[in-house]
Write an enzyme that holds these catalytic residues in place. Structure first.
Site, short mmCIF file in Angstrom:
data_model
loop_
_atom_site.label_atom_id
_atom_site.label_comp_id
_atom_site.label_asym_id
_atom_site.label_seq_id
_atom_site.Cartn_x
_atom_site.Cartn_y
_atom_site.Cartn_z
N CYS A 1 45.76 69.14 76.88
CA CYS A 1 46.81 69.32 75.53
C CYS A 1 48.02 68.76 75.61
O CYS A 1 48.74 69.24 76.39
CB CYS A 1 46.46 70.73 75.28
SG CYS A 1 47.38 70.99 73.48
N GLY B 1 38.50 59.83 66.38
CA GLY B 1 38.64 58.78 65.19
C GLY B 1 37.22 58.58 64.69
O GLY B 1 36.85 57.72 63.89
N SER C 1 50.61 69.61 66.41
CA SER C 1 51.13 70.43 67.54
C SER C 1 50.78 71.98 67.24
O SER C 1 51.94 72.70 66.97
CB SER C 1 52.57 70.02 67.46
OG SER C 1 53.01 70.93 68.79
N ILE C 2 49.54 72.26 67.25
CA ILE C 2 49.12 73.75 66.94
C ILE C 2 49.98 74.76 68.17
O ILE C 2 50.04 75.57 67.71
CB ILE C 2 47.72 73.87 66.90
CG1 ILE C 2 47.15 72.83 65.73
CG2 ILE C 2 47.21 75.19 66.26
CD1 ILE C 2 47.86 72.91 64.19
C1 FMN Z 1 44.66 70.23 64.78
C2 FMN Z 1 43.95 69.86 65.87
C3 FMN Z 1 43.70 70.68 66.98
C4 FMN Z 1 42.98 70.68 68.17
N1 FMN Z 1 43.11 71.64 69.02
C5 FMN Z 1 42.40 71.42 70.17
C6 FMN Z 1 42.13 72.40 71.20
O1 FMN Z 1 42.55 73.60 71.00
N2 FMN Z 1 41.75 72.04 72.45
C7 FMN Z 1 41.14 70.77 72.64
O2 FMN Z 1 40.59 70.47 73.63
N3 FMN Z 1 41.51 69.72 71.78
C8 FMN Z 1 42.08 69.94 70.50
N4 FMN Z 1 41.99 69.03 69.64
C9 FMN Z 1 41.80 67.62 70.02
C10 FMN Z 1 40.26 67.32 69.42
O3 FMN Z 1 39.30 68.16 70.06
C11 FMN Z 1 40.03 65.71 69.63
O4 FMN Z 1 40.10 65.66 71.03
C12 FMN Z 1 41.03 64.89 69.03
O5 FMN Z 1 41.29 65.39 67.82
C13 FMN Z 1 40.51 63.44 68.99
O6 FMN Z 1 39.31 63.35 67.78
P1 FMN Z 1 39.33 63.05 66.33
O7 FMN Z 1 40.27 61.75 66.25
O8 FMN Z 1 37.97 62.81 65.95
O9 FMN Z 1 40.30 64.01 65.68
C14 FMN Z 1 42.69 69.31 68.37
C15 FMN Z 1 42.88 68.11 67.36
C16 FMN Z 1 43.61 68.53 66.29
C17 FMN Z 1 43.60 67.27 65.37
#
Ligand code: FMN
Ligand code: FAD
Ligand code: FAD
Ligand code: FMN
Ligand code: FES
Ligand code: FES
Lengths: 263, 313, 313, 263
Positions: free
Chosen positions: C138, C252, C77-78
């Site tokens: 988000c 993932g 939860s940035i």
């Molecule tokens: C720490 C963190 C910050 C994220 N910040 C954003 C963001 O600013 N904008 C956005 O569209 N998605 C954001 N996401 C979502 C990722 O782009 C992605 O959709 C999501 O993490 C699923 O992919 P993964 O399982 O490969 O991490 C963020 C994810 C993480 C883990």
């Protein structure tokens, strides 16, 4: 049926990518009913892989049981990293057994790949009971075999590439032996295409056959209803809640060839 | 802070008109009808057994493959294979007479009429069952359950119809595959449910890259196990904030600490699902270990910790 | 079956009016603005960099704790901490001139007007950015994004408004926290989006039992990592079945096989998120390994395998 | 900054639940800038725990680095099961360093619990540079100490329960030493309550202090924005995109006491 932490005695590669592990499991050993039964194995604390892995019992000798496994994916890799003295957690014995082999037949045992495990177990039982039998072991190539071709002892190896034993599949020796032997009974375990071929052959020739089949298992005890195979039988089993399917973990893994279907 | 190390902590709870010995139950579809593994688990130790979903007629379920493992989870698409209500009444209800644990019958239907019929059939015979969990959230059947689980009006109608036909405990089992689980929970509460349970499985898919095959016959299935614990906790906490009826927490519970987390989030009881596949005796083990856990905390009883998570605010 | 072991397989693809060297991109918020770890990754090898969400004004983000690990995943939860569009234009756009990889700017807003303003500010200057990913999903901001992500009409209006203001690639980023992701995807397509990306994070919560604390300041955060891969695959496959615009798969991905699974499910390109935290160079590694993987499959090009999962039917 | 597979030389429990691991990491060793830096450690292939774990560098000696870690949860348990000859994957060196200790001050080094690690590293640097310094090490009980109380060598141990060294917290010897020594400079690492006490004391006494802080880290390289702490400074850092917060992985872990806030 028990959950038992078993101490590993040996764990070694016996052929290319094929391992044998021996462990002490006195409680489970006490409950054994016969060749064909399997164990459901937990190899780690972590929940990365939540499910156990089913493995046939390849031998039992007093308190000592063994499995023969092929390195396939994550969990079998972890298994192969275990050392003597480490522990694995077993749930078992599970499933049914091969039957009728003591009843005046000539058992023809057929194992393909790691499907060999329960077949070797059945071979030991035949030996102990001094029942004359033949065994056919199929693999793709000689490096996957860890038993010697020995027709004098009625041990027949086949390889797809002809590098050991007879060239071709197990069906060659099987068709021959069924003709040669009086009152044959086929017992087979191996990859699905092999089991299908054995099944079709046995039905066509009207030779009785029992097949040990695999299916993806969640629990091994009838909780999840995950392990079904279509069943060609009118015999209703309550386990799977419906006659159309059979639970491999409870009704199997050994079936009469005529009773099951393949997808 | 009072500490009660000497005595076993009090785990009893009341929900609807039923008293449970402890808040740790087994989840529907993950423990069969409760009689499958007597060697491995003493079911009388369990707070309750929620039995496999029952439909009006027996169902054969979906073709295999029905299950597959995923990272810290699994997907299932059993397709509500079950023995049907008639056989349940005939075969299972008599067995339950001899168990001291509470039995909660999970019911699934394709329309309101089917749910009503099942419930009325069970109500018409005498039995010891404690109540019903109403599955309006199974992702694995083409027609059916799912439609209720995403729609407030249908949920309300179904809840009312069942409420008017039984005094037994009614727990509506909610789906996480919705935009707003709280509104479905609220609809259940307003229509007279005694409790809600959450969550059922999360819709998922699995493919083997090398073969290009879907690992589940029906393409989509329900994701369960530790992977979804965060989803279950969030659902329970949101429901706790807005509902006044009790919440039964489900999703990825594999340890006594997971139980505590769900209770802190707002669950008055919990159900253990996938973990039973790994170890049929795990729920019994978790109950013992939860007792020890409680003895070391500041909470005098399990009930006291419900919803008491510290959220920094 | 044709096999092309000798040549490197063709990984190029076109989306909207943009040609990408390969379908393996890095996901917004998981790779900063692309310039953070030059020692560890050659960003010019990446198919594209989707930059951290940009809002109209700089945002400080949420108080810590902002992240926590879960089983095979993590919650964040940035709170959209970011430098704001003015600084992005001033500082980052010039840097991107020197990169040969494609830059996709991710935009987040609290109402349609904010999205429009940001996009117009960027359109008004000359730059090499390839297009926009529109974050309507988000889960970590009180006002904002989320409202669009669950509502078809709002999604359509927003998409139209942006479409009429740029010829650059527009990708609408979808939330999995909805009853029906396909309807939101369809609304995006009908309103003129070039593509959709799915999924953003799944709402989750984490508690430490011993302390009773929520491990995320804002209580709820977004679950990502291998735990949610099944959820992402299901979303992509459902979208592929109903949409004709390309789909960018997210969720993932940590290996070349995961990439292949998403492509088989229907993704024309993918984004790698959480895995970058474990290894900043992983996306580059996965591209090499995906090349080897492709060389051993029956597929002549990555494009040929899109959507070709065998679903038993 | 590098990713390097490091070969483990030793891994042993040095005090109750506290372990020391030494490994060879020549590439990372080459990039070291000074005491205070940390490594981000990956201990397994499995993605059950997707994130690395940050650990301060406790010593560096040619190619050999060490960490001192406490068994806390899943990953530190896995670390403690590693044997000589196994590998771990390191990302590092990360973060900033302690500064000013060479500038004519009397460094008073304060370590609590495993916060001792970077403090021991700084102590080595002081020794090498032949800078007179004092060191105070706090723990709950004697079984958590693996260094001897030795006031003659300016090594002061404290324990909450008085089982070794001085009874009480590190604040006792610290307050005394600050009075005794000319031009003192405090360097501290340890649990948050200790750091808060040191911070408040240093501000009240107007003694400069640098604190090495911890925060939950996702990446260690500025990608995730997860590792922030509130910052009491007007100095805007671009990393965290806003002056209100600072990224511990890039701007820290070492901060001037006056520059940071605790939650
Ligand atoms: C720490 C963190 C910050 C994220 N910040 C954003 C963001 O600013 N904008 C956005 O569209 N998605 C954001 N996401 C979502 C990722 O782009 C992605 O959709 C999501 O993490 C699923 O992919 P993964 O399982 O490969 O991490 C963020 C994810 C993480 C883990
Ligand atoms: C009754 C029975 C007996 C078996 N006996 C043996 C044996 O003696 N020796 C042997 O090598 N193998 C045996 N198997 C197969 C063995 O269970 C799989 O090879 C093993 O699970 C692979 O695990 P993995 O993690 O290495 O592979 P993964 O990468 O997890 O999976 C690879 C493949 O293994 C199979 N598999 C994975 N998990 C399960 C599961 N829970 N249940 C069933 N299959 C699964 C699936 O086909 C899957 O596609 C048996 C299976 C059954 C059902
Ligand atoms: C800059 C820095 C230097 C550190 N140096 C040391 C050291 O020298 N020796 C030492 O023993 N410990 C050190 N730590 C703390 C160490 O990272 C945690 O103890 C470790 O991550 C625990 O992992 P676990 O899996 O065993 O515990 P878990 O069960 O995963 O978590 C227990 C606690 O560990 C902490 N933690 C877990 N994951 C992370 C993460 N990714 N980032 C930060 N904290 C986390 C959290 O506080 C969590 O509540 C340092 C932390 C930081 C930020
Ligand atoms: C194999 C399997 C079968 C299930 N069958 C049912 C069912 O029949 N009815 C029902 O309401 N839920 C069913 N569920 C859902 C579980 O009751 C539970 O809600 C879900 O698995 C999440 O809990 P867990 O993560 O502990 O498994 C089933 C789950 C699994 C894994
Ligand atoms: S494996 Fe679960 S019912 Fe057979
Ligand atoms: S740990 Fe990811 S930005 Fe600091």
């Amino acid at each position: 049926m028990q959950i038992e932490k078993a101490k590993i005695l040996t764990n070694a590669e016996v052929a290319h990518n094929i391992w044998e592990m021996k462990f002490e499991a006195p409680l489970i050993a006490k409950g054994l009913k016969g060749a064909g039964e399997f164990l459901n194995i937990l190899s780690m604390e972590s929940w990365q892989n939540p499910l156990r892995r089913p493995m046939s019992i390849a031998s039992s000798n007093g308190d000592v049981l063994s499995i023969i496994y092929k390195i396939f994916g994550e969990v079998t890799t972890i298994l192969s990293n275990k050392r003597t003295g480490d522990y694995i957690e077993l749930l078992g014995p599970l499933g049914n057994t091969f039957t009728h082999w003591q009843n005046g037949h000539h058992p023809i045992l057929v194992g393909g790949g790691v499907g060999l495990a329960p077949i070797l177990n059945l071979q030991s039982e035949c030996k102990s009971a001094k029942i004359e039998h033949s065994i056919i072991i199929g693999a793709r190539s000689s490096n996957e075999h860890f038993i010697d071709h020995n027709p004098d002892q009625q041990i027949y190896l086949t390889t797809d590439d002809g590098t050991t034993g007879e060239s071709g599949t197990v069906m060659g020796p099987l068709e021959r032996l069924v003709k040669e032997k009086a009152n044959p009974y086929i017992y087979a375990c191996g990859p699905e295409p092999m089991l299908e071929a054995v099944r079709d052959f046995s039905l066509a020739q009207n030779v009785p056959a029992q097949l040990s089949v695999e299916s993806y298992m969640g629990c091994g005890v009838g909780f999840c209803q995950g392990c079904v195979i279509p069943r060609d039988s009118s015999q209703i089993q309550d386990h799977s809640y419906h006659h159309k399917y059979s639970l491999v973990c409870l009704d199997g893994p050994v079936y009469e060839a005529k009773d099951i279907q393949f997808a | 802070m009072k500490r009660r190390i000497s005595n076993l902590p009090n785990l009893k709870l009341t929900m609807g008109n039923v008293e449970f010995d402890n808040p740790i139950w087994v989840a529907s579809g993950t423990f069969g009808y409760g009689t499958e593994a007597p060697e491995l688990v003493d079911v009388n130790k369990l707070g309750a057994i929620v039995t496999k979903s029952i439909t009006r007629k027996p169902r054969e379920g979906n073709p295999p493959p029905r299950i597959v493992e995923t990272s810290s989870g699994m997907i299932n698409s059993i397709g509500l294979a079950n023995i049907g209500v008639e056989k349940y009444i005939q075969k299972m209800l008599p067995v339950y007479e001899s168990l001291s644990t509470k039995i909660i019958m999970n019911i699934a239907g394709t329309d309101i009429q089917e749910y009503i019929e099942i419930l009325e059939m069970v109500e018409s015979v005498s039995s010891v069952i404690a109540g019903y969990e109403i599955n309006i959230s199974c992702p694995n059947v083409k027609k059916g359950g799912m439609e209720f689980g995403v729609d407030c009006d249908m949920t309300a109608k179904l809840t009312e119809a069942l409420r008017s036909r039984t005094d037994r405990l009614i727990i509506m089992k909610l789906s996480p595959n919705v935009s707003d689980i709280v509104s479905i929970g609220k609809a259940s509460e307003d229509a007279g449910a005694d409790a809600v349970s959450a969550i059922n499985t999360v819709v998922g898919m699995s493919i083997t890259a090398k073969t290009g095959m879907s690992n589940i016959y029906t393409t989509y299935g329900g994701l369960s196990g530790p992977a979804i614990k965060p989803v279950g906790l969030a659902a329970v906490h949101k429901l706790y904030n807005k509902l006044s009826i009790p919440i039964v927490g489900i999703g990825g519970i594999v340890s006594e600490e997971d139980v505590a987390e769900y209770m802190l989030a707002g669950a008055k009881a919990v159900q253990i699902g996938t973990a039973n596949f790994r170890n049929p005796g795990i729920s019994e083990d978790i109950i013992s270990r939860f007792n020890l856990f409680m003895a070391k905390t500041k909470w005098g009883s399990a009930d006291e910790m419900v919803g008491q998570v510290n959220t920094h605010s």
